[in-house]
Design a protein around this motif. Structure first.
Motif, short mmCIF file in Angstrom:
data_model
loop_
_atom_site.label_atom_id
_atom_site.label_comp_id
_atom_site.label_asym_id
_atom_site.label_seq_id
_atom_site.Cartn_x
_atom_site.Cartn_y
_atom_site.Cartn_z
N PHE A 218 1.19 -8.06 2.21
CA PHE A 218 0.26 -7.15 2.87
C PHE A 218 0.97 -5.97 3.51
CE2 PHE A 218 -2.44 -10.86 2.73
CZ PHE A 218 -3.74 -10.36 2.71
N ASP A 219 0.29 -4.83 3.54
CA ASP A 219 0.71 -3.66 4.29
C ASP A 219 -0.37 -3.36 5.32
OD1 ASP A 219 0.94 -0.91 5.17
OD2 ASP A 219 2.41 -0.63 3.58
N MET A 220 -0.05 -3.50 6.60
CA MET A 220 -1.03 -3.31 7.67
C MET A 220 -0.87 -1.97 8.38
SD MET A 220 -2.85 -5.92 7.44
CE MET A 220 -2.87 -7.59 6.83
N TYR A 221 -0.20 -1.02 7.73
CA TYR A 221 0.05 0.28 8.35
C TYR A 221 -1.24 0.97 8.80
CZ TYR A 221 2.03 4.91 9.09
OH TYR A 221 2.43 6.09 9.65
N PRO B 226 2.92 -2.62 -1.07
CA PRO B 226 1.46 -2.68 -1.10
C PRO B 226 0.78 -1.55 -0.31
CG PRO B 226 2.29 -4.21 0.52
CD PRO B 226 3.50 -3.56 -0.12
N THR B 227 1.47 -0.45 -0.08
CA THR B 227 0.96 0.61 0.77
C THR B 227 -0.45 1.04 0.42
OG1 THR B 227 3.18 1.42 1.20
CG2 THR B 227 1.40 2.95 1.61
N PHE B 228 -0.73 1.29 -0.83
CA PHE B 228 -2.04 1.80 -1.21
C PHE B 228 -3.01 0.70 -1.61
CE2 PHE B 228 0.95 5.29 -1.83
CZ PHE B 228 0.40 6.19 -0.94
N ALA B 229 -2.50 -0.46 -1.99
CA ALA B 229 -3.35 -1.57 -2.40
C ALA B 229 -3.75 -2.46 -1.22
CB ALA B 229 -2.63 -2.42 -3.44
N LEU B 230 -3.05 -2.37 -0.11
CA LEU B 230 -3.16 -3.22 1.07
C LEU B 230 -2.57 -4.61 0.84
CD1 LEU B 230 -6.62 -2.41 2.68
CD2 LEU B 230 -4.37 -1.60 3.36
N VAL B 231 -2.78 -5.19 -0.35
CA VAL B 231 -2.18 -6.50 -0.64
C VAL B 231 -1.81 -6.55 -2.13
CG1 VAL B 231 -4.40 -7.67 -1.04
CG2 VAL B 231 -2.39 -9.01 -0.44
N ASN B 232 -0.60 -7.03 -2.40
CA ASN B 232 -0.17 -7.32 -3.76
C ASN B 232 -0.02 -8.83 -3.87
OD1 ASN B 232 -0.08 -4.63 -4.54
ND2 ASN B 232 2.08 -4.41 -4.04
N THR C 133 -9.72 -6.74 4.91
CA THR C 133 -8.63 -6.92 3.95
C THR C 133 -8.70 -8.29 3.27
OG1 THR C 133 -7.05 -7.92 5.50
CG2 THR C 133 -7.10 -5.49 5.37
N GLY C 134 -9.47 -9.21 3.84
CA GLY C 134 -9.50 -10.58 3.32
C GLY C 134 -8.31 -11.41 3.76
N PHE C 135 -7.57 -10.92 4.74
CA PHE C 135 -6.33 -11.55 5.20
C PHE C 135 -6.50 -13.05 5.43
CE2 PHE C 135 -3.45 -12.59 8.80
CZ PHE C 135 -2.24 -12.33 8.19
N TYR C 136 -7.53 -13.44 6.13
CA TYR C 136 -7.71 -14.85 6.48
C TYR C 136 -8.00 -15.72 5.26
CZ TYR C 136 -8.03 -12.77 11.09
OH TYR C 136 -7.76 -12.05 12.23
N ASP C 137 -8.58 -15.13 4.23
CA ASP C 137 -8.90 -15.88 3.00
C ASP C 137 -7.64 -16.28 2.24
OD1 ASP C 137 -11.60 -15.51 3.58
OD2 ASP C 137 -11.70 -13.66 2.40
#
Length: 147
Positions: free
Chosen positions: A77-80, A58-64, A91-95
């Motif tokens: 997720f990629d949090m780089y 998911p490097t460029f998408a942030l999340v797949n 990123t919407g991580f919590y959602d």
């Protein structure tokens, strides 16, 4: 617990074992350098969850997102590039956190202060081109997974 895998296929097989034991609501936090095998591990987890093997970085998408005709979904997720809690919020991580999801987080050290207390940690060290030393911590249901 430490496990040695000697090929990408062995890493996938380990991931399948992990994935088959997931119930939903888990966050799996990876640490390991470039090329360590984080996406390979996620491919195995996806297979173990019954979601297939079409996992990509998911490097460029942030999340797949991975869904199938199963009760659980996988969010990878990629949090780089994430450097602050404000960045994480975008990123919407919590959602994505709910009882019907499993979240795999690459570069989790960048958001370590934001991870849930019951996070499962998977550290992958590249020993050589084929060999990986994988350490699982945070959940006793994986204690016998290397057997």
């Amino acid at each position: 617990m430490k496990i040695i895998t000697r090929s990408a296929n062995e890493t996938i097989e380990l991931g399948k074992k992990i994935g088959s034991r997931l119930k939903g609501g888990e966050v799996l936090a990876y640490t390991g350098g470039l090329g360590a095998g984080k996406t390979t591990m996620t491919r195995g987890i996806s297979l173990g969850m019954g979601l297939g093997d079409e996992v990509t970085s998911p490097t460029f998408a942030l999340v797949n997102e991975y869904h199938a005709d199963t009760p659980l979904s996988l969010y990878h997720f990629d949090m780089y590039r994430i450097t602050s809690s404000a960045d994480l919020e975008t990123t919407g991580f919590y959602d994505y956190m709910d009882d019907n999801s499993v979240i795999c987080v690459e570069w989790s050290e960048n958001i370590s202060d934001e991870l849930p207390i019951d996070t499962i940690y998977i550290d992958i060290k590249r020993v050589d081109d084929d060999c990986r030393e994988i350490t699982l911590t945070g959940d006793e249901r994986f204690e016998d997974i290397g057997d």
